[in-house]
Design a protein around this motif. Structure first.
Motif, PDB file in Angstrom:
ATOM      1  N   GLY A  62       0.792  -1.306   0.114  1.00 23.70           N
ATOM      2  CA  GLY A  62       0.049   0.022   0.033  1.00 23.70           C
ATOM      3  C   GLY A  62       0.732   1.300   0.004  1.00 23.70           C
ATOM      4  O   GLY A  62       0.372   2.228  -0.766  1.00 23.70           O
ATOM      5  N   GLY A  63       1.725   1.414   0.774  1.00 22.94           N
ATOM      6  CA  GLY A  63       2.739   2.494   0.879  1.00 22.94           C
ATOM      7  C   GLY A  63       3.608   2.701  -0.382  1.00 22.94           C
ATOM      8  O   GLY A  63       3.700   4.029  -0.736  1.00 22.94           O
ATOM      9  N   SER A  68      -0.173   5.470   0.886  1.00 23.83           N
ATOM     10  CA  SER A  68      -0.761   5.212   2.317  1.00 23.83           C
ATOM     11  C   SER A  68      -1.439   3.780   2.149  1.00 23.83           C
ATOM     12  O   SER A  68      -2.098   3.629   1.139  1.00 23.83           O
ATOM     13  CB  SER A  68      -1.680   6.190   2.837  1.00 23.83           C
ATOM     14  OG  SER A  68      -2.779   6.340   2.185  1.00 23.83           O
ATOM     15  N   PRO A  69      -1.503   2.966   2.973  1.00 20.84           N
ATOM     16  CA  PRO A  69      -2.412   1.675   3.056  1.00 20.84           C
ATOM     17  C   PRO A  69      -3.729   1.952   2.994  1.00 20.84           C
ATOM     18  O   PRO A  69      -4.554   1.376   2.192  1.00 20.84           O
ATOM     19  CB  PRO A  69      -1.928   1.061   4.501  1.00 20.84           C
ATOM     20  CG  PRO A  69      -0.799   1.700   5.018  1.00 20.84           C
ATOM     21  CD  PRO A  69      -0.777   2.764   4.566  1.00 20.84           C
ATOM     22  N   MET A  74      -8.720   1.114  -0.866  1.00 23.73           N
ATOM     23  CA  MET A  74      -9.715   1.679  -1.630  1.00 23.73           C
ATOM     24  C   MET A  74      -9.813   1.270  -3.189  1.00 23.73           C
ATOM     25  O   MET A  74     -10.493   0.904  -3.809  1.00 23.73           O
ATOM     26  CB  MET A  74      -9.890   3.090  -1.490  1.00 23.73           C
ATOM     27  CG  MET A  74     -10.204   3.617  -0.254  1.00 23.73           C
ATOM     28  SD  MET A  74     -11.850   3.160   0.542  1.00 23.73           S
ATOM     29  CE  MET A  74     -12.932   4.029  -0.482  1.00 23.73           C
ATOM     30  N   PHE A  75      -8.419   0.947  -3.566  1.00 22.95           N
ATOM     31  CA  PHE A  75      -7.958   0.825  -4.888  1.00 22.95           C
ATOM     32  C   PHE A  75      -8.181  -0.786  -5.187  1.00 22.95           C
ATOM     33  O   PHE A  75      -8.661  -1.154  -5.981  1.00 22.95           O
ATOM     34  CB  PHE A  75      -6.774   1.283  -5.101  1.00 22.95           C
ATOM     35  CG  PHE A  75      -6.342   0.854  -6.874  1.00 22.95           C
ATOM     36  CD1 PHE A  75      -6.886   1.438  -7.930  1.00 22.95           C
ATOM     37  CD2 PHE A  75      -5.509  -0.047  -6.857  1.00 22.95           C
ATOM     38  CE1 PHE A  75      -6.489   1.052  -9.297  1.00 22.95           C
ATOM     39  CE2 PHE A  75      -5.022  -0.499  -8.128  1.00 22.95           C
ATOM     40  CZ  PHE A  75      -5.599  -0.098  -9.300  1.00 22.95           C
ATOM     41  N   ALA A  76      -7.420  -1.401  -4.197  1.00 22.62           N
ATOM     42  CA  ALA A  76      -7.309  -2.644  -4.305  1.00 22.62           C
ATOM     43  C   ALA A  76      -7.997  -3.883  -3.950  1.00 22.62           C
ATOM     44  O   ALA A  76      -8.197  -4.899  -4.333  1.00 22.62           O
ATOM     45  CB  ALA A  76      -5.781  -3.103  -3.509  1.00 22.62           C
ATOM     46  N   VAL A 143     -13.403  -2.667   8.189  1.00 19.95           N
ATOM     47  CA  VAL A 143     -12.393  -2.657   9.685  1.00 19.95           C
ATOM     48  C   VAL A 143     -11.468  -1.873   9.192  1.00 19.95           C
ATOM     49  O   VAL A 143     -10.816  -1.087  10.205  1.00 19.95           O
ATOM     50  CB  VAL A 143     -12.239  -4.192  10.283  1.00 19.95           C
ATOM     51  CG1 VAL A 143     -11.426  -3.920  11.686  1.00 19.95           C
ATOM     52  CG2 VAL A 143     -13.703  -4.707  10.616  1.00 19.95           C
ATOM     53  N   LEU A 144     -10.578  -2.096   8.105  1.00 21.50           N
ATOM     54  CA  LEU A 144      -9.157  -1.763   7.863  1.00 21.50           C
ATOM     55  C   LEU A 144      -9.553  -0.137   7.318  1.00 21.50           C
ATOM     56  O   LEU A 144      -8.387   0.366   7.397  1.00 21.50           O
ATOM     57  CB  LEU A 144      -8.554  -2.532   7.056  1.00 21.50           C
ATOM     58  CG  LEU A 144      -8.165  -3.862   7.478  1.00 21.50           C
ATOM     59  CD1 LEU A 144      -7.320  -4.711   6.163  1.00 21.50           C
ATOM     60  CD2 LEU A 144      -7.512  -3.964   8.783  1.00 21.50           C
ATOM     61  N   GLY A 145     -10.920   0.046   7.099  1.00 18.84           N
ATOM     62  CA  GLY A 145     -10.941   1.470   6.563  1.00 18.84           C
ATOM     63  C   GLY A 145     -11.515   1.764   5.300  1.00 18.84           C
ATOM     64  O   GLY A 145     -11.775   2.734   4.754  1.00 18.84           O
TER      65      GLY A 145
END
Length: 269
Positions: A62-63, A68-69, A74-76, A143-145
């Motif tokens: 992500g980074g 950023s993760p 949101m993309f992956a 949960v992760l965002g």
């Protein structure tokens, strides 16, 4: 005089009605689902492995890819959902081949049930597993965002599209499961074909970051099209075009591989 008794002729088996066939299908689908508790490895494939992919891709890549993760998630996440769904279709061929090689399919076909019920039950059970895996992935993602951009309507559309495409792609797995001699060869096929197909798409990285010669393939890759459709439905962006193209791909896969799989199955049993 001794009377000779002549055995009464055995009546040919009656064909099951469509309603009875649906009941047989539901029973056999339940049989496939109940087997999960006796096979911990299948539970691992359905639950732990998808979650592991989400965590690894989000926090390892992500980074580097998105800065950023959270942005990368949101993309992956839609791409991870597509990859997991395609790999999950291999369980249909794996389970079917196991039933064929162990004689289970022959015993089922000998019962007074609809001829199409064993295969339909297997496919229906795997569709339920697909729905569970998608629910789990989205739950962990939230949960992760991860956040939905189109609300409940987009979520339901993503569910319907993914299950439709998976159902069509499962016919490839059915064909392979009928043709090969061992269940393990179905898994080999999955890793040989699905792995390159998903990694040469935009499921995990944007298309513009790839070499020009590879971008031409990525843009027509069905995995890319399906991932874009899920991004549009779940996050936001173009929806109509990718969804329509995904449905076209699903129709083509079903039209090509379903007749081949059914013909191969009839020849084998």
């Amino acid at each position: 005089m001794t009377a000779v008794s002549v055995p009464a002729p055995v009546a040919p088996p009656r064909r099951s009605s469509p309603f009875a066939g649906v009941g047989h299908t539901m029973t056999l689908a339940w049989r496939s689902l109940v087997q999960i508790k006796h096979n911990p490895m299948e539970l691992l494939d359905l639950s732990i492995q998808p979650v592991m992919f989400v965590l690894l891709f989000t926090y390892v890549f992500g980074g580097a890819i998105s800065g950023s993760p959270g942005d990368y998630l949101m993309f992956a996440l839609p791409g991870i959902v597509v990859q997991n769904a395609l790999f999950a279709t291999m369980t249909t061929g794996f389970g079917l081949n196991h039933d064929l090689t162990k004689g289970v399919f022959d015993r089922l076909r000998a019962l007074p049930i609809a001829r199409w019920a064993p295969l339909a039950g297997r496919i229906l059970a795997d569709t339920v597993k697909q729905a569970w895996a998608l629910t789990l992935l989205l739950g962990v993602g939230m949960v992760l965002g991860f956040r939905l951009g189109n609300g409940l309507l987009g979520l339901l559309g993503a569910f319907a599209l993914l299950l439709t495409f998976s159902l069509a792609a499962a016919w490839i797995s059915v064909l392979v499961g009928v043709l090969v001699s061992e269940p393990e060869k179905v898994q080999i096929f999955g890793f040989t074909v699905i792995f390159p197909l998903t990694f040469t798409s935009n499921a995990f990285v944007p298309t513009e970051t790839m070499p020009g010669w590879l971008q031409a393939w990525v843009q027509v890759n069905p995995v890319t099209i399906l991932a874009d459709a899920l991004r549009g439905l779940l996050v936001g962006g173009p929806v109509a075009g990718p969804v329509f193209q995904s449905l076209i791909w699903a129709a083509v896969l079903a039209a090509v591989f379903a007749p081949l799989a059914v013909r191969a199955l009839r020849r084998r049993v």
